[in-house]
Write an enzyme that holds these catalytic residues in place. Structure first.
Site, PDB file in Angstrom:
ATOM      1  N   LYS A 272      45.235 -64.764 101.750  1.00  0.00           N
ATOM      2  CA  LYS A 272      46.079 -65.299 100.728  1.00  0.00           C
ATOM      3  C   LYS A 272      45.891 -66.589 100.092  1.00  0.00           C
ATOM      4  CE  LYS A 272      49.882 -62.000 100.955  1.00  0.00           C
ATOM      5  NZ  LYS A 272      51.151 -61.539 101.638  1.00  0.00           N
TER       6      LYS A 272
ATOM      7  N   ARG B  81      49.756 -57.779 109.082  1.00  0.00           N
ATOM      8  CA  ARG B  81      49.141 -56.862 107.926  1.00  0.00           C
ATOM      9  C   ARG B  81      47.713 -57.614 107.507  1.00  0.00           C
ATOM     10  NH1 ARG B  81      49.081 -56.575 102.448  1.00  0.00           N
ATOM     11  NH2 ARG B  81      49.404 -54.818 101.545  1.00  0.00           N
TER      12      ARG B  81
HETATM   13  N1  HH2 Z   1      51.260 -58.844 101.111  1.00  0.00           N
HETATM   14  C1  HH2 Z   1      50.659 -58.134  99.965  1.00  0.00           C
HETATM   15  C2  HH2 Z   1      51.227 -56.836  99.348  1.00  0.00           C
HETATM   16  N2  HH2 Z   1      52.147 -56.104 100.293  1.00  0.00           N
HETATM   17  N3  HH2 Z   1      53.562 -56.087 101.936  1.00  0.00           N
HETATM   18  C3  HH2 Z   1      54.323 -56.647 103.044  1.00  0.00           C
HETATM   19  N4  HH2 Z   1      55.076 -56.179 103.951  1.00  0.00           N
HETATM   20  N5  HH2 Z   1      53.994 -58.148 103.305  1.00  0.00           N
HETATM   21  C4  HH2 Z   1      53.172 -58.792 102.551  1.00  0.00           C
HETATM   22  O1  HH2 Z   1      52.798 -59.672 102.935  1.00  0.00           O
HETATM   23  C5  HH2 Z   1      52.279 -58.220 101.614  1.00  0.00           C
HETATM   24  C6  HH2 Z   1      52.658 -56.676 101.314  1.00  0.00           C
HETATM   25  C7  HH2 Z   1      49.648 -58.662  99.186  1.00  0.00           C
HETATM   26  O2  HH2 Z   1      48.605 -58.464  99.657  1.00  0.00           O
HETATM   27  P1  HH2 Z   1      47.583 -57.254  98.736  1.00  0.00           P
HETATM   28  O3  HH2 Z   1      47.971 -55.885  99.184  1.00  0.00           O
HETATM   29  O4  HH2 Z   1      46.083 -57.337  99.620  1.00  0.00           O
HETATM   30  O5  HH2 Z   1      47.331 -57.531  97.336  1.00  0.00           O
HETATM   31  P2  HH2 Z   1      47.978 -57.066  96.134  1.00  0.00           P
HETATM   32  O6  HH2 Z   1      49.252 -57.053  96.183  1.00  0.00           O
HETATM   33  O7  HH2 Z   1      47.157 -57.500  95.095  1.00  0.00           O
HETATM   34  O8  HH2 Z   1      47.594 -55.435  96.298  1.00  0.00           O
END
Ligand code: HH2
Length: 283
Positions: free
Chosen positions: A226, A261
């Site tokens: 992040k 995660r």
């Molecule tokens: N962060 C993201 C997405 N989903 N779910 C939970 N429970 N906790 C988190 O911190 C979290 C999440 C963001 O990361 P990422 O999936 O890599 O990116 P994007 O939302 O751009 O797909």
């Protein structure tokens, strides 16, 4: 702490779980576009499982700051074939779906998912709690202030006591889930790093995770790649934030987190094995 998922029970005091991120989106902030083709996505999921992931989190909608909502049919079209094929090849694998939409969660559960990871903590879709309760699924309730479209506007919102406010929100959302019929032991809480938080808030939440862990629910932390990690390190490319992300996963587990995660499963699993060895866990 014990966490039932489907028909298995995980002893989270013995070992933290690793949730591997699988974004089946064209626009996710770190791996957008890489796993849009179902075969590539299933391949990546199998790789993460072989590297030691306990859960594969399939996300059909980016929640990065400023992201636009994705129509329901498109989310289902992206996620369901991947979940179904992964479930066919690895029936025992724990599959989670990262969605705020009840119809997507329902379709994902029918295809083999057993965890619903809802970054809106059951607020965006009134039918979501019922879908989770009815299926006996495990749910991740995440804190977010604002929506993905506006949560980081102006650098992020104000908190007087970020840990206290996040904790109170999660307590209220867990109570709402339970009154909608979700079993208490199927609830996981998550401070939502990067979701409506200023830089310092993310660091403060990691520093004081023990206060969230004391609430009695399993705590999931997603720091992986992040922006706040990039900001500390001065690294713009999310793919080059691996060491910082692994450090955050370790710090989170040392601070009481039960599930991390992550995008970089192998590196995280190795770091957690070192932590377990130093703590004196049996090899
Ligand atoms: N962060 C993201 C997405 N989903 N779910 C939970 N429970 N906790 C988190 O911190 C979290 C999440 C963001 O990361 P990422 O999936 O890599 O990116 P994007 O939302 O751009 O797909």
């Amino acid at each position: 702490m014990l966490l039932p998922i489907r028909n298995s029970t995980f002893d989270l005091a013995r070992r933290p779980l690793v949730m591997g991120v699988l974004n089946v989106t064209p626009d996710s902030f770190s791996d957008g576009g890489a796993f849009v083709a179902p075969s590539a996505a299933v391949g990546r999921a199998l790789q993460m499982l072989s590297e030691g992931a306990d859960i594969v989190d399939v996300g059909p909608e980016s929640t990065r700051p400023g992201a636009a909502p994705v129509p329901v049919e498109e989310q289902i079209r992206r996620a369901v074939p991947v979940i179904a094929e992964l479930h066919r090849q690895r029936p025992q694998a724990l599959i989670s779906v990262d969605t705020r939409v009840a119809a997507v969660a329902q379709a994902a559960i029918e295809a083999g998912a057993c965890i619903v990871n809802d970054v809106s903590a059951l607020r965006d879709d009134a039918a979501m709690a019922g879908v989770v309760a009815q299926a006996g699924a495990t749910v991740v309730l995440m804190h977010m202030k604002g929506t993905p479209a506006d949560m980081q506007a102006g650098g992020g919102p104000h908190y007087d006591d970020v840990v206290g406010e996040v904790g109170a929100f999660l307590r209220a959302r867990a109570a709402a889930a339970e009154s909608a019929g979700v079993a208490r032991d199927r609830v996981i809480i998550d401070p939502g790093l990067g979701f409506g938080k200023r830089h310092e808030h993310n660091l403060t939440l990691i520093r004081h995770l023990d206060r969230l862990a004391d609430m009695g629910y399993p705590v999931l932390v997603g720091a992986s790649r992040k922006s706040f990690v990039g900001k500390v390190l001065g690294v713009d490319d999310p793919g080059k934030r691996i060491a910082g992300s692994v450090a955050c996963a370790l710090l989170a587990v040392m601070g009481g987190a039960h599930i991390v995660r992550v995008h970089d499963v192998r590196e995280t699993v190795e770091a957690l094995r070192m932590l377990a060895a130093v703590r004196g866990a049996p090899a």
